[in-house]
Design a protein around this motif. Structure first.
Motif, PDB file in Angstrom:
ATOM      1  N   MET A   9       0.837  -1.179   0.000  1.00  0.00           N
ATOM      2  CA  MET A   9       0.000   0.000   0.000  1.00  0.00           C
ATOM      3  C   MET A   9       0.870   1.226   0.000  1.00  0.00           C
ATOM      4  SD  MET A   9      -2.541   1.177   2.987  1.00  0.00           S
ATOM      5  CE  MET A   9      -1.191   1.120   4.119  1.00  0.00           C
ATOM      6  N   SER A  10       0.375   2.263  -0.665  1.00  0.00           N
ATOM      7  CA  SER A  10       1.207   3.451  -0.736  1.00  0.00           C
ATOM      8  C   SER A  10       0.375   4.682  -0.976  1.00  0.00           C
ATOM      9  CB  SER A  10       2.204   3.296  -1.889  1.00  0.00           C
ATOM     10  OG  SER A  10       2.880   4.494  -2.111  1.00  0.00           O
ATOM     11  N   THR A  11       0.549   5.681  -0.119  1.00  0.00           N
ATOM     12  CA  THR A  11       0.000   6.985  -0.424  1.00  0.00           C
ATOM     13  C   THR A  11       1.108   7.812  -0.999  1.00  0.00           C
ATOM     14  OG1 THR A  11       0.465   7.727   1.815  1.00  0.00           O
ATOM     15  CG2 THR A  11      -1.733   6.844   1.390  1.00  0.00           C
ATOM     16  N   GLN A  12       0.783   8.855  -1.755  1.00  0.00           N
ATOM     17  CA  GLN A  12       1.752   9.414  -2.662  1.00  0.00           C
ATOM     18  C   GLN A  12       2.310  10.785  -2.325  1.00  0.00           C
ATOM     19  OE1 GLN A  12       2.861   7.438  -5.141  1.00  0.00           O
ATOM     20  NE2 GLN A  12       1.594   5.957  -4.082  1.00  0.00           N
ATOM     21  N   ALA A  13       2.082  11.309  -1.144  1.00  0.00           N
ATOM     22  CA  ALA A  13       2.675  12.595  -0.816  1.00  0.00           C
ATOM     23  C   ALA A  13       4.184  12.473  -0.936  1.00  0.00           C
ATOM     24  CB  ALA A  13       2.308  13.006   0.606  1.00  0.00           C
ATOM     25  N   HIS A  14       4.814  13.391  -1.651  1.00  0.00           N
ATOM     26  CA  HIS A  14       6.234  13.268  -1.956  1.00  0.00           C
ATOM     27  C   HIS A  14       7.064  14.168  -1.062  1.00  0.00           C
ATOM     28  CE1 HIS A  14       9.894  12.675  -4.172  1.00  0.00           C
ATOM     29  NE2 HIS A  14      10.003  13.973  -4.404  1.00  0.00           N
ATOM     30  N   ASP A  54      -7.985  -6.258   4.594  1.00  0.00           N
ATOM     31  CA  ASP A  54      -8.926  -5.840   5.628  1.00  0.00           C
ATOM     32  C   ASP A  54      -8.490  -4.522   6.261  1.00  0.00           C
ATOM     33  OD1 ASP A  54     -11.146  -6.214   7.551  1.00  0.00           O
ATOM     34  OD2 ASP A  54      -9.525  -6.513   8.988  1.00  0.00           O
ATOM     35  N   LEU A  55      -7.203  -4.420   6.584  1.00  0.00           N
ATOM     36  CA  LEU A  55      -6.707  -3.197   7.218  1.00  0.00           C
ATOM     37  C   LEU A  55      -6.783  -2.008   6.262  1.00  0.00           C
ATOM     38  CD1 LEU A  55      -3.627  -4.521   9.219  1.00  0.00           C
ATOM     39  CD2 LEU A  55      -5.953  -4.120  10.019  1.00  0.00           C
ATOM     40  N   GLU A  56      -6.421  -2.223   5.024  1.00  0.00           N
ATOM     41  CA  GLU A  56      -6.472  -1.129   4.067  1.00  0.00           C
ATOM     42  C   GLU A  56      -7.905  -0.655   3.849  1.00  0.00           C
ATOM     43  OE1 GLU A  56      -4.375  -1.978   0.520  1.00  0.00           O
ATOM     44  OE2 GLU A  56      -2.418  -1.963   1.487  1.00  0.00           O
ATOM     45  N   HIS A 115     -10.679   8.275  -0.357  1.00  0.00           N
ATOM     46  CA  HIS A 115      -9.769   7.258   0.151  1.00  0.00           C
ATOM     47  C   HIS A 115      -8.574   7.937   0.802  1.00  0.00           C
ATOM     48  CE1 HIS A 115     -12.028   3.935  -1.580  1.00  0.00           C
ATOM     49  NE2 HIS A 115     -12.242   4.744  -2.582  1.00  0.00           N
ATOM     50  N   ASP A 116      -7.353   7.705   0.273  1.00  0.00           N
ATOM     51  CA  ASP A 116      -6.171   8.258   0.919  1.00  0.00           C
ATOM     52  C   ASP A 116      -5.774   9.610   0.358  1.00  0.00           C
ATOM     53  OD1 ASP A 116      -4.827   4.987   1.040  1.00  0.00           O
ATOM     54  OD2 ASP A 116      -5.747   6.097   2.654  1.00  0.00           O
ATOM     55  N   ARG A 117      -6.516  10.174  -0.587  1.00  0.00           N
ATOM     56  CA  ARG A 117      -6.114  11.402  -1.242  1.00  0.00           C
ATOM     57  C   ARG A 117      -7.203  12.455  -1.176  1.00  0.00           C
ATOM     58  NH1 ARG A 117      -2.407  10.781  -5.843  1.00  0.00           N
ATOM     59  NH2 ARG A 117      -1.606   8.683  -5.909  1.00  0.00           N
TER      60      ARG A 117
END
Length: 292
Positions: free
Chosen positions: A1-6, A78-80, A96-98
């Motif tokens: 899993m990955s969120t993309q804030a750089h 499940d966690l994601e 979601h994450d963004r």
């Protein structure tokens, strides 16, 4: 899993991490570490790595013969899903994450405060700790190696790596080539197969109307994984009009080696390009101008 804030390379960050424990018997208070969750409290960017190799599950079974392997295999999804739902709940949107600005969201962090109420009794999080690091991905691999990965004997130090080690190298190459931010990480296979399929494709990308997929494959440790990959490739082709596939292998496939021959022919029949780690930089340089 990955969120993309750089965050630029070389920027020292204060990160937090929590070790995920499998505790099948609360009365005995015995547990085994099965994963790590590493995140940046300032912006919500996170990485999570859980056990996935056959020998890792075997280790859990040796310690806990009645371990619920089905639960362990479904845990990541499940966690994601919980994190995504928490973000939607607290942010009031379906991002979601963004959020709309493209940065990672901190909304999911509110779930950690209620973690003990939402996890099953067999799953627990160790107390949160802090660490300073420049690279979130590299730090996740380091913490996983320290807290979760099996300790190898000195005689096996030089043995070819697991898929996690291959992914770590891939991340370095992709970042150096400046394509990391263009890649989708951890593509769920169930999007193309069946609901509940735990498999994930390591990386996805798009180029000129083509959807590409890259999967790491440890030929030395788990050559049988190539069959699952071939099946998934077939299912994806049935749903994606134009697609291409690459398998990054831990070793160069040698014609005289029967195991390598099995992997090579299975990949060839499935229409998957095999790229050994030593050739990944060249492959990335060739693909870089086309990856969108």
């Amino acid at each position: 899993m990955s969120t993309q804030a750089h965050v630029p390379a070389g920027t020292n960050r204060t990160l937090a991490y929590r070790v995920l424990r499998y505790t099948p018997n609360l009365v005995r208070d015995e547990w085994v570490n099965i994963g790590v969750l590493v995140f940046d409290p300032a912006n919500g960017e996170r990485r999570m790595r859980l056990i996935e190799e056959p020998d890792e599950y075997a280790r859990v079974r040796r310690l806990h013969p009645r371990a619920d392997e089905e639960l362990l295999r479904s845990l990541r999804d499940d966690l994601e899903n919980r994190f995504a739902k928490a973000t939607q709940l607290f942010s009031g949107n379906g991002s979601h994450d963004r959020p709309g600005n493209g940065q990672a969201s901190t909304d999911w962090l509110k779930l950690l405060g209620k973690w003990d109420e939402t996890l099953s009794n067999a799953l627990q999080l160790a107390p949160q700790k802090g660490v300073h690091a420049d690279d979130l991905d590299a730090e996740t691999e380091r913490l996983y190696a320290d807290h979760v990965a099996q300790q190898r004997s000195a005689a096996r130090v030089g043995a070819p790596g697991s898929r996690g080690a291959i992914r770590s190298y891939c991340a370095q190459v992709f970042k150096q080539a400046r394509v990391w931010e263009r890649l989708q990480k951890g593509v769920r296979a169930e999007e193309f197969t069946f609901s509940g399929d735990p498999m994930r494709i390591d990386y996805g990308y798009r180029r000129n109307g083509t959807r590409g997929f890259v999967q790491t494959l440890s030929v030395s440790r788990a050559p049988g994984d190539v069959k699952s990959l071939a099946y998934t490739v077939e299912r994806i082709r049935g749903k994606v009009a134009v697609s291409e596939f690459t398998a990054v292998t831990d070793v160069q496939l040698i014609a005289e080696n029967e195991r390598h021959q099995f992997v090579r022919e299975t990949l060839r029949d499935a229409g998957v390009e095999a790229v050994p780690l030593e050739g990944l930089a060249v492959w990335t340089a060739r693909m870089r101008p086309m990856i969108q």
